[in-house]
Design a protein around this motif. Structure first.
Motif, mmCIF file in Angstrom:
data_model
loop_
_atom_site.group_PDB
_atom_site.id
_atom_site.type_symbol
_atom_site.label_atom_id
_atom_site.label_comp_id
_atom_site.label_asym_id
_atom_site.label_seq_id
_atom_site.Cartn_x
_atom_site.Cartn_y
_atom_site.Cartn_z
ATOM 1 N N PHE A 17 -53.796 80.030 18.480
ATOM 2 C CA PHE A 17 -53.254 81.282 19.007
ATOM 3 C C PHE A 17 -53.283 81.308 20.527
ATOM 4 O O PHE A 17 -52.353 81.799 21.169
ATOM 5 C CB PHE A 17 -54.001 82.493 18.444
ATOM 6 N N ALA A 18 -54.347 80.799 21.122
ATOM 7 C CA ALA A 18 -54.450 80.762 22.583
ATOM 8 C C ALA A 18 -53.378 79.855 23.169
ATOM 9 O O ALA A 18 -52.750 80.185 24.187
ATOM 10 C CB ALA A 18 -55.835 80.286 23.000
ATOM 11 N N LEU A 19 -53.136 78.714 22.532
ATOM 12 C CA LEU A 19 -52.062 77.827 23.002
ATOM 13 C C LEU A 19 -50.693 78.493 22.884
ATOM 14 O O LEU A 19 -49.833 78.338 23.750
ATOM 15 C CB LEU A 19 -52.084 76.510 22.216
ATOM 16 N N ALA A 20 -50.489 79.228 21.812
ATOM 17 C CA ALA A 20 -49.210 79.913 21.624
ATOM 18 C C ALA A 20 -49.010 81.011 22.666
ATOM 19 O O ALA A 20 -47.892 81.236 23.142
ATOM 20 C CB ALA A 20 -49.135 80.502 20.218
ATOM 21 N N ARG A 21 -50.088 81.694 23.047
ATOM 22 C CA ARG A 21 -49.979 82.736 24.063
ATOM 23 C C ARG A 21 -49.669 82.155 25.436
ATOM 24 O O ARG A 21 -48.986 82.772 26.242
ATOM 25 C CB ARG A 21 -51.269 83.548 24.132
ATOM 26 N N GLN A 22 -50.163 80.969 25.708
ATOM 27 C CA GLN A 22 -49.945 80.344 27.018
ATOM 28 C C GLN A 22 -48.541 79.781 27.158
ATOM 29 O O GLN A 22 -48.014 79.712 28.264
ATOM 30 C CB GLN A 22 -50.960 79.220 27.232
ATOM 31 N N ALA A 23 -47.928 79.392 26.067
ATOM 32 C CA ALA A 23 -46.598 78.767 26.137
ATOM 33 C C ALA A 23 -45.559 79.824 26.485
ATOM 34 O O ALA A 23 -45.571 80.943 25.973
ATOM 35 C CB ALA A 23 -46.266 78.118 24.799
ATOM 36 N N SER A 24 -44.658 79.459 27.354
ATOM 37 C CA SER A 24 -43.586 80.402 27.716
ATOM 38 C C SER A 24 -42.464 80.290 26.685
ATOM 39 O O SER A 24 -42.155 79.206 26.201
ATOM 40 C CB SER A 24 -43.048 80.083 29.110
ATOM 41 N N PRO A 25 -41.854 81.409 26.331
ATOM 42 C CA PRO A 25 -40.803 81.373 25.305
ATOM 43 C C PRO A 25 -39.554 80.657 25.828
ATOM 44 O O PRO A 25 -39.205 80.748 27.004
ATOM 45 C CB PRO A 25 -40.520 82.848 25.013
ATOM 46 N N ASP A 26 -38.885 79.963 24.929
ATOM 47 C CA ASP A 26 -37.667 79.247 25.279
ATOM 48 C C ASP A 26 -36.498 80.218 25.175
ATOM 49 O O ASP A 26 -36.117 80.642 24.082
ATOM 50 C CB ASP A 26 -37.469 78.073 24.329
#
Length: 102
Positions: A17-26
């Motif tokens: 979840f933390a990795l998903a929050r850090q990734a910017s949406p495409d």
């Protein structure tokens, strides 16, 4: 033993979840003014009810003319000359019968 496994799964899930929050949406697939064009298309498709009636008006007019012509030319009950019907006095007789109750 199950508690240790569950704790390790929770830690792994929190990490994901933390990795998903850090990734910017495409957003490269979204074009410019996409929402505006979608709303315009929705507004365009919502036509008032009388727009359909105006589209069907030629069909109704054709049907009306065909029925009027058919009733004038193919009616075996009425005589061809409307003057003979008016001169025969059938309307007066029917009116008198109606008013007197006979």
């Amino acid at each position: 033993m199950n508690d240790h496994r569950r704790d390790r799964g929770d830690v792994e899930l929190d990490r994901l979840f933390a990795l998903a929050r850090q990734a910017s949406p495409d957003i490269s697939g979204v074009e410019r003014n996409f929402e505006t064009r979608v709303m315009a298309r929705i507004r365009e498709r919502r036509e008032p009810w009388y727009a359909l009636a105006w589209r069907l008006a030629p069909v109704f007019l054709t049907l009306t003319l065909l029925l009027a012509g058919w009733s004038l030319f193919y009616s075996p009950v009425h005589p061809a000359d409307p003057v003979t019907t008016l001169a025969s006095g059938t309307q007066e007789i029917a009116l008198v019968d109606y008013l007197t109750g006979e």
